[in-house]
Design a protein around this motif. Structure first.
Motif, short mmCIF file in Angstrom:
data_model
loop_
_atom_site.label_atom_id
_atom_site.label_comp_id
_atom_site.label_asym_id
_atom_site.label_seq_id
_atom_site.Cartn_x
_atom_site.Cartn_y
_atom_site.Cartn_z
N ASN A 271 0.90 -1.34 -0.05
CA ASN A 271 0.15 -0.03 -0.28
C ASN A 271 0.81 1.00 0.17
N ALA A 272 0.43 2.65 0.10
CA ALA A 272 1.26 3.61 -0.12
C ALA A 272 1.73 3.69 1.03
N ARG A 273 1.59 3.47 1.94
CA ARG A 273 2.45 3.30 3.50
C ARG A 273 3.52 2.22 3.78
N GLY A 274 2.99 1.25 2.61
CA GLY A 274 3.95 0.59 2.57
C GLY A 274 4.36 -0.58 3.95
N TRP A 275 3.53 -0.76 4.55
CA TRP A 275 3.14 -1.12 6.05
C TRP A 275 1.57 -1.79 5.94
N ASN A 276 1.18 -2.71 6.67
CA ASN A 276 -0.12 -2.84 7.12
C ASN A 276 0.56 -3.40 8.85
N GLU A 277 -1.12 -3.02 9.43
CA GLU A 277 -0.61 -3.28 11.22
C GLU A 277 -2.10 -3.50 11.50
N THR A 278 -2.14 -4.80 12.99
CA THR A 278 -3.91 -4.81 12.96
C THR A 278 -3.35 -5.30 14.27
N VAL A 279 -4.43 -5.61 14.97
CA VAL A 279 -4.26 -5.81 16.53
C VAL A 279 -3.63 -7.27 17.62
N TRP A 280 -2.43 -7.46 17.63
CA TRP A 280 -1.42 -8.09 17.71
C TRP A 280 -2.81 -8.99 19.10
N SER A 281 -2.53 -10.11 18.86
CA SER A 281 -3.72 -11.32 19.78
C SER A 281 -3.07 -11.18 21.24
N ALA A 308 -5.87 0.52 26.33
CA ALA A 308 -4.78 1.45 26.22
C ALA A 308 -5.18 2.95 25.20
N ASP A 309 -4.11 4.01 24.86
CA ASP A 309 -4.24 4.87 23.88
C ASP A 309 -3.80 4.93 23.09
N VAL A 310 -2.54 4.26 23.21
CA VAL A 310 -2.19 4.30 21.63
C VAL A 310 -1.46 2.79 21.18
N ALA A 311 -0.30 2.60 20.23
CA ALA A 311 0.05 1.13 20.45
C ALA A 311 1.25 1.44 19.15
N ALA A 312 2.26 0.27 19.51
CA ALA A 312 3.73 0.39 18.32
C ALA A 312 3.56 -0.95 18.03
N ASP A 313 4.46 -1.84 17.52
CA ASP A 313 4.82 -3.62 17.07
C ASP A 313 5.39 -3.81 18.27
N ALA A 314 3.82 -4.43 18.52
CA ALA A 314 4.01 -5.94 19.40
C ALA A 314 4.50 -7.35 19.40
#
Length: 425
Positions: A271-281, A308-314
């Motif tokens: 995609n345009a961002r180059g990355w995709n993120e989903t909720v980590w289980s 939570a408030d925000v997130a990042a790769d986990a």
């Protein structure tokens, strides 16, 4: 021992060393491939504080106030970590690309890492990590790195702990990858109990940190309200991992004075961002049973504080390459095998690591890059357009509500989303 027995033992040892040598010699940067499993660091495992013992790593956790939230990739079917010969997983280029941080500078602002026990190899392992990725040196000598005890003194330091050393290495490497010119202050609490850890947080702020990462947590109880005062530092960003056990709340992430950091699975995309993120289980989320709702939080499903408030790769499957050498068995191919079999503790080189112990120092580093004074976790709530919204995935069962399910706008596992540059921080 008979001559035949000695020969059989030597043959077995040679075979083991040969097998592990083949197993730990991947390309310099290894891609994710084949089935993988993951193990936690065992930060609450008392065996980690038994010096030089080759004992099973899979022991019950001790009854302590907090454990770290880190998970390490294992070989398929193995108990312990998969030790690699070179960097593995994501590195600085990937993290900075995913969160639009490339080329940004903190100009020496300090990120503090608060953990329990001592990592005797912290500075030397950090040097190896930064050299591998071509990052500038961050040492005691050049003023970039500093390690102190919970009271701010260089000595005496706490006892060493193999599990918490993995956590420390993850935290230091995550700051380095996200913000290469941040100064790093490592504050080591004497034990993973509330009083020492909160003393360490106060010390980190007193020594000038603009952001303080707490990659640990424990079950909520009635004592947390009194401890919250140590997290109330207006102008300083205090981040806390939301947990690695899926839907459910831990403290200090539930404190209204912190930015509670959830977790995602980060993958390259076309995609345009180059990355995709989903909720980590594995990311923690939900409603606090004790903490009042902060004035800046307005979701309808919780009368009290929502995480939570925000997130990042986990997700450890999309985790960071981490370098750590504090272990119970030395430096050898045989040690790597023992660690993989769960017969030793710690790491002996590179491993792929995740957990919300990764996302918390990432977000603390983004705050340092932004350089804005903050009030608890409120800033992202008024700048949601500068976050990547995570709209899919789940971390458990909550009747399909936003508390455990990724959705447009706010959701429990990822808050309002992940960094899209610095505008949300």
């Amino acid at each position: 021992m008979t001559p035949h027995a000695r020969v059989r033992g030597l043959v077995l040892l040679v075979s083991l060393v040969a097998a592990v040598t083949a197993a730990v010699a991947p390309p310099a940067v290894a891609a994710r491939s084949g089935p993988a499993s993951f193990a936690d660091f065992g930060c609450a495992n008392p065996v980690n504080r038994v010096s030089q013992q080759l004992l099973p790593a899979a022991h019950p956790r001790a009854a302590v106030a907090a454990t770290c939230f880190g998970r390490v990739r294992t070989a398929s079917g193995a108990i312990g970590p998969r030790i690699m010969a070179g960097p593995v997983g994501l590195g600085p280029v990937q993290l900075q690309s995913a969160y639009k941080l490339a080329g940004l500078h903190a100009n020496g602002r300090t990120v503090a890492i608060v953990d329990a026990y001592d990592d005797p190899n912290a500075e030397s392992d950090l040097a190896t990590y930064r050299t591998a990725y071509g990052l500038p040196a961050c040492t005691t000598a050049n003023g970039c790195f500093r390690k102190v005890n919970q009271n701010g003194a260089a000595s005496p330091l706490p006892a060493g702990d193999y599990g918490w050393a993995e956590e420390i290495s993850l935290d230091l490497d995550a700051v380095s990858a996200t913000c290469p010119d941040c100064h790093i202050l490592l504050v080591e609490a004497s034990t993973p109990d509330t009083t020492p850890l909160m003393t360490a947080v106060d010390t980190a702020v007193r020594l000038g940190a603009v952001a303080v990462s707490n990659s640990y947590g424990g079950a909520e109880d009635s004592t947390i309200l009194a401890a919250d005062s140590h997290l109330n530092h207006p102008g300083v960003a205090i981040t806390a991992s939301s947990g690695d056990s899926g839907y459910g709340v831990s403290w200090p992430a539930s404190s209204p004075y912190v930015t509670a950091v959830g977790g995602t699975t980060l993958t390259a995309a076309g995609n345009a961002r180059g990355w995709n993120e989903t909720v980590w289980s594995g990311a923690g989320s939900g409603c606090s049973a004790y903490e009042p709702k902060p004035s800046w939080q307005h979701d309808p499903g919780c009368a009290k504080r929502t995480v939570a408030d925000v997130a990042a790769d986990a997700d450890p499957a999309s985790g960071l390459g981490v370098y750590d050498t504090y272990n119970s068995c030395g430096t050898s191919a045989l040690c790597d095998l023992l660690l993989g079999l769960g017969l030793g503790q710690g790491l002996d080189g590179w491993a792929q690591v995740g957990g919300t112990s990764l996302s918390s120092p990432i977000i603390a580093s983004v705050y340092a890059l932004a350089g804005n004074p903050v009030t608890a976790g409120s800033y992202p709530y008024s700048h949601t357009g500068s976050l990547f919204d995570v709209t899919s995935g789940s971390n458990g069962s909550c009747g399909g509500s936003y508390l455990c399910t990724g959705t447009a706008g706010y959701d429990g596992p990822t808050g309002f989303g992940t960094p899209n540059g610095l505008g949300g921080f």
